[in-house]
Design an enzyme around this catalytic site. Structure first.
Site, short mmCIF file in Angstrom:
data_model
loop_
_atom_site.label_atom_id
_atom_site.label_comp_id
_atom_site.label_asym_id
_atom_site.label_seq_id
_atom_site.Cartn_x
_atom_site.Cartn_y
_atom_site.Cartn_z
N SER A 1 -60.80 138.33 -67.87
CA SER A 1 -60.37 138.08 -66.49
C SER A 1 -61.43 138.51 -65.48
O SER A 1 -61.43 139.64 -65.01
CB SER A 1 -59.05 138.80 -66.22
OG SER A 1 -58.50 138.40 -65.01
N ASN B 1 -60.98 140.99 -62.38
CA ASN B 1 -60.10 142.09 -62.73
C ASN B 1 -60.98 143.20 -63.30
O ASN B 1 -61.43 143.12 -64.45
CB ASN B 1 -59.06 141.62 -63.75
CG ASN B 1 -58.07 142.71 -64.14
OD1 ASN B 1 -58.40 143.89 -64.14
ND2 ASN B 1 -56.86 142.30 -64.50
N VAL B 2 -61.22 144.23 -62.50
CA VAL B 2 -62.20 145.26 -62.85
C VAL B 2 -61.81 146.00 -64.13
O VAL B 2 -62.64 146.24 -65.01
CB VAL B 2 -62.37 146.25 -61.68
CG1 VAL B 2 -63.34 147.37 -62.07
CG2 VAL B 2 -62.89 145.52 -60.44
N ALA B 3 -60.53 146.36 -64.26
CA ALA B 3 -60.09 147.10 -65.45
C ALA B 3 -60.24 146.26 -66.71
O ALA B 3 -60.63 146.77 -67.76
CB ALA B 3 -58.64 147.53 -65.27
N HIS C 1 -57.29 131.20 -70.62
CA HIS C 1 -56.38 131.87 -71.56
C HIS C 1 -54.97 131.98 -71.01
O HIS C 1 -54.01 132.08 -71.78
CB HIS C 1 -56.92 133.25 -71.95
CG HIS C 1 -56.92 134.27 -70.86
ND1 HIS C 1 -57.81 134.22 -69.80
CD2 HIS C 1 -56.17 135.37 -70.65
CE1 HIS C 1 -57.60 135.24 -69.00
NE2 HIS C 1 -56.60 135.96 -69.49
N GLU D 1 -50.40 131.60 -59.21
CA GLU D 1 -50.35 132.80 -60.04
C GLU D 1 -48.97 133.45 -60.08
O GLU D 1 -48.81 134.59 -60.49
CB GLU D 1 -51.39 133.80 -59.53
CG GLU D 1 -52.82 133.28 -59.59
CD GLU D 1 -53.40 133.25 -61.00
OE1 GLU D 1 -53.33 134.29 -61.69
OE2 GLU D 1 -53.92 132.20 -61.41
N HIS E 1 -54.91 139.79 -57.32
CA HIS E 1 -53.58 139.34 -56.90
C HIS E 1 -53.09 140.22 -55.76
O HIS E 1 -53.47 141.39 -55.66
CB HIS E 1 -52.56 139.43 -58.06
CG HIS E 1 -52.80 138.47 -59.17
ND1 HIS E 1 -52.67 138.83 -60.50
CD2 HIS E 1 -53.14 137.16 -59.16
CE1 HIS E 1 -52.93 137.78 -61.26
NE2 HIS E 1 -53.21 136.76 -60.47
N CYS F 1 -47.11 144.43 -62.80
CA CYS F 1 -47.56 143.24 -63.54
C CYS F 1 -46.62 142.90 -64.68
O CYS F 1 -46.50 141.75 -65.08
CB CYS F 1 -48.97 143.47 -64.10
SG CYS F 1 -50.31 143.22 -62.93
#
Length: 447
Positions: free
Chosen positions: A24, A27-29, A139, A176, A252, A371
């Protein structure tokens, strides 16, 4: 005329192929933990424990099932042939990133499953569901068909429930789901205001847009869902997310704002036009006072908000009307966020309590407590009309724990995704799960 209604939370059950592929961008994590070894069993048990804690506190807690992964039908559509084992071997050899994408357990984040409009808001007074096309990421773009089947299996009665197909795929109508949608209201059973937050206007190249990371939700998609759900102008607000926040990793809106009832908890850099957004909500909330809880960058810098997932917490209305903020454990590991949470409770505002939840396996892949859940407001009649086999009870919790212990692996690496035994294990587990939950044949391999 309003009816008594309840906000139910439907959490995604983490699937057997939970892994860290870093798929992703933005998405930093997700990117920071790429290729680490995951623990699918621990992840699923963490998710179940979170659900049980909330159910024990009196919240209506439901479950949405994981999807079949690796998804062989997708790989066969892309030209891979032979037995299932031969397909997996060929994809692993030719394109391991594609195999990771077809194996992702990302449907666990059910905030992206769909957008849901309660019957009090819609023109035909039915609950409307639109699965998200999630077209920004390959994905995730393969999820909406099975998501739609799951929702139709749970919310079947057309007297009360209306289901729409996902919007056309493609960047212009990138959707989303509820991660960019918040409902604000007085009582759940009364008409409310649905806040749609978008990242860009797809048909206007001159409009503000992020420069580093892509905006996944478009205004055009948000307006299309509002039309499909029969929302009048009085029931919908469209607000643009701050492009600077997206470029900081706020992929998001639910990474920088969360609302429930008449409370909107948000960072001062959440919206491009904060004043207009609040005024539009207040105008449409006539008769109900909006209670904004604004977090200053001086208290919590934007990057700390992203790192902690402070705003990807669940905001829950308790039986006495006060709000509980269910935060990930990481919020107590970052000094500015932890200090802010102490101040938040002490100041006596609408958020009266903070509780920490351990969802570390999910957090490492870029998803916090918010989430993991899809909110569905249901009247008493709608609750009775839905399939109740997915509502968490003590007995179901025990059964699902035994199911996870019996089917999930303790560790999973990227190399394991090519193991044909993993596919067999997953299919066997999911076939048993649909029986436990009473959902019927929702998976391709069952048809």
């Amino acid at each position: 005329m309003s009816q008594h209604a309840t906000e139910a939370n439907f959490d995604g059950l983490v699937g057997p192929t939970h892994n860290y592929a870093g798929l992703s961008w933005g998405n930093v994590a997700s990117k920071s933990n790429v290729a680490a070894t995951s623990n699918p069993k621990e992840a699923a048990l963490q998710g179940l424990k979170k659900m049980k804690l909330l159910a024990d506190r009196g919240f209506v807690q439901g479950i949405l099932p994981p999807h079949e992964r690796p998804h062989l039908p997708t790989l066969r559509k892309l030209g891979f042939t032979g037995s299932d084992g031969q397909v997996l071997s060929a994809v692993a050899r030719e394109n391991p990133v594609l195999l990771a994408a077809a194996s992702s357990a990302s449907c666990m984040w059910t905030a992206n499953a769909a957008t849901v409009s309660p019957s009090a808001d819609t023109a035909d007074h039915r609950v409307h569901f639109t699965p998200a096309n999630l077209s920004a990421k390959f994905h995730r773009s393969i999820e909406h068909e099975v998501t739609g089947r799951s929702l139709r299996s749970i919310f079947t009665d057309e007297t009360y429930f209306a289901h729409h197909p996902a919007l056309p795929s493609g960047s212009h109508f990138g959707d989303e789901g509820a991660a960019n949608h918040t409902r604000l209201c007085g009582e759940y059973g009364k008409p409310g205001v649905e806040l749609f937050v978008y990242g860009q206007q797809a048909f206007d190249d001159s409009a503000p847009a992020p420069k580093k990371f892509p905006a996944r939700q478009t205004l055009e998609a948000s307006r299309a869902i509002a039309r499909l759900h029969g929302l009048s102008d009085e029931r919908a607000v469209f607000a643009q997310q701050n492009p600077l926040a997206i470029d900081a990793g706020v992929f998001h809106n639910d990474v920088i704002a969360v609302g429930n009832g008449n409370v909107l908890f948000y960072h001062d850099q959440a919206f491009l036009d904060e004043e207009r957004t609040l005024n539009d909500i207040r105008t449409r909330l006539a008769g109900t006072e909006l209670k904004p809880v604004r977090v200053s960058s001086d208290d919590v810098p934007l990057l700390d908000a992203v790192a902690s997932y402070l705003f990807n917490s669940q905001l829950l209305r308790q039986s006495d009307g006060s709000m509980l903020l269910a935060v990930p454990g990481e919020c107590r590991e970052i000094a500015s966020v932890s200090a802010y949470l102490d101040k938040l409770v002490a100041q006596g505002g609408p958020i009266s309590a903070v509780e920490v939840f351990d969802v570390k396996q999910s957090m490492r892949n870029g998803g916090g407590p918010a989430c993991l859940r899809l909110r569905v407001v249901l009247t008493d009649d709608e609750l009775k009309a839905m399939h109740d086999g997915v509502i968490l009870t003590d007995a179901l919790y025990e059964r699902l724990n035994i199911w996870v212990e019996g089917h999930y692996r303790d560790e999973l690496s990227q190399a394991d995704l090519a193991d044909p035994m993993l596919l067999d294990e997953s299919r066997h587990a999911l076939d048993e799960l649909t029986g436990i939950l009473g959902l019927g044949s929702i998976y391709d391999f069952q048809r």
